[in-house]
Design an enzyme around this catalytic site. Structure first.
Site: not given
Length: 209
Positions: A106, A38, A135
């Protein structure tokens, strides 16, 4: 897809000065059986280079490799699958692009979880369970109540994620999670392999109880 118990996501901001591949290999030695790349800030050529290196590493060790968001990069490096958020390409459209590769989604509410299951997701992420700083656009914590709800209603594999540490993972497992994802707790650790083994020990302990 192969079943899994410990899922690690890259987070280079948590190990400055340490090589990405070395860090993730330490996680694999500790027992991680699925890795996700990611990278929300890098440019495409840099992300592709990382994906190629991680694909080589995971293939060497027989570990599942997932790419977050970038379907084109996942296909280019022959990753095992992709992971998508609620605001990304719809699952049905993604399936047309990736064929039988793994698709993870998600989710933050039971309605999202059940929809992902109905549309053919291979697994779902359940979180963030606790507050997290990994995040910038993170939603509010869903708490272990959502973990418990998914464990009771969803039949496909799910992985609990978000703010999970060794100090609070027992609460998550007690709510019904049998698969755990951690980022900073793993890649930011001074003993990555040892931290991974400690997570697995806790899963083992609860599995025996």
């Amino acid at each position: 897809m192969k079943d899994f118990r410990l899922y690690a996501i890259t987070g280079e901001e948590f190990h400055p000065g340490r090589d990405l591949i070395e860090v993730m290999e330490e996680a694999i030695y500790g027992g991680v059986d699925i890795i996700q790349l990611r990278d929300k800030s890098g440019d495409k050529p840099a992300i592709l280079e990382k994906a190629r290196a991680l694909r080589e590493l995971t293939r060497k060790h027989g570990v599942t490799f997932i790419v977050n968001d970038y379907i084109d990069i996942a296909m280019e490096v022959d990753a095992d699958g992709i992971h998508l958020g609620q605001g990304d390409v719809p699952l049905v459209e993604a399936r047309k692009l990736v064929g039988d590769k793994i698709i993870g989604i998600s989710t933050h509410a039971i309605e999202e979880a059940l929809l992902a299951e109905a549309q053919g997701a291979d697994y779902i992420g359940v979180g963030p369970v606790f507050p997290t700083k990994t995040k910038v656009d993170v939603v509010d914590p869903v708490t272990v109540d959502y973990v418990r709800e998914v464990a009771g209603k969803v039949k496909i594999p799910f992985v609990a994620i978000g703010g999970i540490k060794l100090r609070n993972v027992d609460e998550v497992i007690a709510a019904g999670a049998t698969r755990i994802c951690a980022i900073s707790e793993i890649v930011g650790s001074s003993d990555i392999s040892g931290t991974c083994r400690s997570f697995l020990d806790k899963l083992d302990k609860w599995g025996e109880s």
